[in-house]
Scaffold this motif. Sequence first.
Motif, PDB file in Angstrom:
ATOM      1  N   SER A  11     -71.246 -49.116 -52.336  1.00  0.00           N
ATOM      2  CA  SER A  11     -71.864 -48.112 -53.000  1.00  0.00           C
ATOM      3  C   SER A  11     -71.196 -47.112 -53.245  1.00  0.00           C
ATOM      4  CB  SER A  11     -73.070 -47.543 -52.034  1.00  0.00           C
ATOM      5  OG  SER A  11     -72.508 -47.070 -50.927  1.00  0.00           O
ATOM      6  N   LYS A  12     -71.757 -46.015 -54.172  1.00  0.00           N
ATOM      7  CA  LYS A  12     -70.887 -44.919 -54.666  1.00  0.00           C
ATOM      8  C   LYS A  12     -70.257 -44.028 -53.426  1.00  0.00           C
ATOM      9  CE  LYS A  12     -71.225 -42.942 -58.774  1.00  0.00           C
ATOM     10  NZ  LYS A  12     -71.875 -42.144 -59.917  1.00  0.00           N
ATOM     11  N   GLN A  15     -67.387 -45.885 -51.701  1.00  0.00           N
ATOM     12  CA  GLN A  15     -66.206 -45.794 -52.764  1.00  0.00           C
ATOM     13  C   GLN A  15     -65.399 -44.531 -52.445  1.00  0.00           C
ATOM     14  OE1 GLN A  15     -66.867 -47.182 -56.864  1.00  0.00           O
ATOM     15  NE2 GLN A  15     -68.235 -48.799 -56.124  1.00  0.00           N
ATOM     16  N   TYR A  16     -66.510 -43.459 -52.491  1.00  0.00           N
ATOM     17  CA  TYR A  16     -65.739 -41.967 -52.289  1.00  0.00           C
ATOM     18  C   TYR A  16     -65.073 -41.818 -50.675  1.00  0.00           C
ATOM     19  CZ  TYR A  16     -66.886 -39.854 -56.793  1.00  0.00           C
ATOM     20  OH  TYR A  16     -66.707 -39.839 -58.102  1.00  0.00           O
ATOM     21  N   LEU A  48     -61.332 -44.053 -60.576  1.00  0.00           N
ATOM     22  CA  LEU A  48     -62.582 -43.791 -61.159  1.00  0.00           C
ATOM     23  C   LEU A  48     -62.835 -44.091 -62.658  1.00  0.00           C
ATOM     24  CD1 LEU A  48     -63.673 -40.449 -59.526  1.00  0.00           C
ATOM     25  CD2 LEU A  48     -64.034 -42.774 -58.645  1.00  0.00           C
ATOM     26  N   ASP A 144     -73.565 -37.668 -55.919  1.00  0.00           N
ATOM     27  CA  ASP A 144     -72.618 -38.458 -55.065  1.00  0.00           C
ATOM     28  C   ASP A 144     -71.225 -38.135 -55.645  1.00  0.00           C
ATOM     29  OD1 ASP A 144     -74.409 -39.779 -53.507  1.00  0.00           O
ATOM     30  OD2 ASP A 144     -74.717 -41.473 -55.016  1.00  0.00           O
ATOM     31  N   ASP A 145     -70.967 -38.117 -57.115  1.00  0.00           N
ATOM     32  CA  ASP A 145     -69.708 -37.869 -57.371  1.00  0.00           C
ATOM     33  C   ASP A 145     -69.342 -36.183 -57.129  1.00  0.00           C
ATOM     34  OD1 ASP A 145     -69.148 -40.350 -59.480  1.00  0.00           O
ATOM     35  OD2 ASP A 145     -71.014 -39.384 -60.367  1.00  0.00           O
TER      36      ASP A 145
END
Length: 161
Positions: A11-12, A15-16, A48, A144-145
């Motif tokens: 998931s995002k 990933q972060y 990214l 999320d970013d």
Amino acid sequence: MSFSAIPLTGSKPDQYAQLLAQARALLAGEHDRIANAANLSALVYHALPELNWVGFYFYDGTELVVGPFQGLPACVRIPLDKGVCGAAARSRQTQRVADVHAFPGHIACDAASRSELVVPLVRDDGLVGVFDLDSPLPDRFDADDQRGLEAIAAAFVESLR
């Protein structure tokens, strides 16, 4: 030292978390802001998708001055009363802009940029600068970013002496 970025999966938020771990590995034991900004810019730019500029502007006591980055040549100096970077530096709050053309006073360093996320870098209540990301896509950055990139920016600030 050799460093190999690990492809991000899941998931995002996952990933972060992976990207933050990679960033911390790059920052470990290094305290030079130029070296760390250069490596983080490269890491994030290549990790990214859909970015056309990633980099740092450092506060010189009067204005923001371009630091290490990935992307096309950038504006060298940004007053604190101009653009998304200036707004983040002035307010010390992350600016997440879905459409830079609708942002009052936007500075178009790269005409292809459509959305932007700028995280202020603050250490001991003093402004260090900003971490700036641009995308050619409108509305590229979500919550999320923002959370993930704020964590990376915080790791950068923690690396400074």
